[in-house]
Scaffold this motif. Sequence first.
Motif, PDB file in Angstrom:
ATOM      1  N   SER A 126       0.814  -1.211   0.000  1.00  0.00           N
ATOM      2  CA  SER A 126       0.000   0.000   0.000  1.00  0.00           C
ATOM      3  C   SER A 126       0.851   1.267   0.000  1.00  0.00           C
ATOM      4  O   SER A 126       0.476   2.287  -0.577  1.00  0.00           O
ATOM      5  CB  SER A 126      -0.931   0.010   1.226  1.00  0.00           C
ATOM      6  N   ALA A 129       1.709   2.558  -3.469  1.00  0.00           N
ATOM      7  CA  ALA A 129       0.624   2.911  -4.367  1.00  0.00           C
ATOM      8  C   ALA A 129       0.541   4.427  -4.536  1.00  0.00           C
ATOM      9  O   ALA A 129       0.572   5.172  -3.550  1.00  0.00           O
ATOM     10  CB  ALA A 129      -0.701   2.363  -3.832  1.00  0.00           C
ATOM     11  N   LEU A 131      -1.615   7.391  -5.033  1.00  0.00           N
ATOM     12  CA  LEU A 131      -3.033   7.678  -4.839  1.00  0.00           C
ATOM     13  C   LEU A 131      -3.382   9.125  -5.156  1.00  0.00           C
ATOM     14  O   LEU A 131      -4.391   9.637  -4.684  1.00  0.00           O
ATOM     15  CB  LEU A 131      -3.441   7.326  -3.400  1.00  0.00           C
ATOM     16  N   GLN A 169      -5.569   0.771  -8.727  1.00  0.00           N
ATOM     17  CA  GLN A 169      -4.896   1.979  -8.270  1.00  0.00           C
ATOM     18  C   GLN A 169      -5.668   3.228  -8.686  1.00  0.00           C
ATOM     19  O   GLN A 169      -5.780   4.179  -7.908  1.00  0.00           O
ATOM     20  CB  GLN A 169      -3.472   2.031  -8.826  1.00  0.00           C
ATOM     21  N   TYR A 172      -8.662   3.537  -6.359  1.00  0.00           N
ATOM     22  CA  TYR A 172      -8.298   3.995  -5.020  1.00  0.00           C
ATOM     23  C   TYR A 172      -7.812   5.439  -5.019  1.00  0.00           C
ATOM     24  O   TYR A 172      -7.944   6.143  -4.017  1.00  0.00           O
ATOM     25  CB  TYR A 172      -7.268   3.054  -4.388  1.00  0.00           C
ATOM     26  N   GLU A 193      -6.229  -4.861  -2.196  1.00  0.00           N
ATOM     27  CA  GLU A 193      -4.815  -4.670  -2.521  1.00  0.00           C
ATOM     28  C   GLU A 193      -4.224  -3.437  -1.842  1.00  0.00           C
ATOM     29  O   GLU A 193      -3.012  -3.370  -1.642  1.00  0.00           O
ATOM     30  CB  GLU A 193      -4.634  -4.556  -4.033  1.00  0.00           C
ATOM     31  N   ILE A 194      -5.040  -2.442  -1.532  1.00  0.00           N
ATOM     32  CA  ILE A 194      -4.558  -1.201  -0.943  1.00  0.00           C
ATOM     33  C   ILE A 194      -5.395  -0.900   0.287  1.00  0.00           C
ATOM     34  O   ILE A 194      -6.625  -0.873   0.210  1.00  0.00           O
ATOM     35  CB  ILE A 194      -4.649  -0.031  -1.946  1.00  0.00           C
TER      36      ILE A 194
END
Length: 405
Positions: A126, A129, A131, A169, A172, A193-194
Amino acid sequence: MQESVYGRSSNQGMEDAPVVHYVQQLLEHAVAIKASDIHLEPYEYNYRVRMRVDGELREMATPPMALKDRLSSRLKVLSRLDIAEKRLPQDGRMKLQLPMGREIDLRISTLPTLFGEKLVVRILDSAQAQLDLSQLGYEPEDLDRLVQAIRAPHGMVLVTGPTGSGKTQSLYACLSLLNTTEVNIATVEDPCEIQLQGINQVNVQDKPGLTFAVALRAFLRQDPDILMVGEIRDLETANIAIQAAQTGHLVLSTLHTNDAPATLVRLRNMGTATYNIAASVTLITAQRLVRCLCPHCKQAVGLSGDVLLQAGLPSTVLPEETVVAYIPAGCDFCHKGFAGRTGIFQVMPISPAMQTLILNEANSQALAAQAQREGVCSLRVAGLRKVLQGITSLDEVLAATRDDA
């Protein structure tokens, strides 16, 4: 990580290092180089370890054949799998402990092959990632369209593309923008996943019957504002998600199609009523990931207008003179001339004209033609823009958008 352990020229480090220590180093190294997956693969005469970085598999080590069962057993123990079961595939999960108290989620998949068990470790980091929507690669006008759609109080926004194209991704990043104390956000994924603070996340669990549809029904009884469905796989899930989008909720989800217009046809082919599709879907974004050229070593080349026209660039935006583009070279800062990845996007709002076509059961070609008239560019054209900006190479875009030619 020490070269004696990972260098392909010598396996003595592997033989000396205890398996427990080697597996820990293997996992830590994968996280350090931002790998998404680790493949441990047994063959008749050799055993190799590969890691997927920036979408490309790279061979990292060739451990001795005698240790393949010990490596497999160690990873199965960590993920609480049955080490005695080698005839059937198994799926598990574990957490990797890193310095400073950091934890990484890992998913383990085993597969019996002719010469032993192949293991794939999926790394769900995470912290790595991105975001921030503005950093994913959207063109300014496409980003404005997307933000306008996700800030609406209700409706459905869909992200489409193949596995590994960054759909989760993107979703999110949208949720991160919307995540405030004033809204109730819930997600159901397979798997999550996140991890994002302030969002209620649910993992699909097939054995107890916790499917996407079951979780969605439960969400609707918990006063939600925004729902995210990891993937619409069947008619039941599609209908519940559309019902939610029509009753005052914002719904975000993904499908597997080649481009945005094909997504509308896919929903119809699943059995969803056309009037429900037209009334609920507000925007669709298709995406791919392409590798970025290394800024330290990329080499300038000239591209003629004919080459760009043949690649798919519209004549209306074709530069009058020879374009300066770039190709990969390779240096100490990159891998074969590339470093990192960015997205290319086709962002298609559902206009009144598109709704009419949906109700008339238009095919994907007619939908794509209408989208083009409304200023929506294809994935190929979006990629060519990245080439003109010097971000990626022409060959990279052609390979990533082969279906869009």
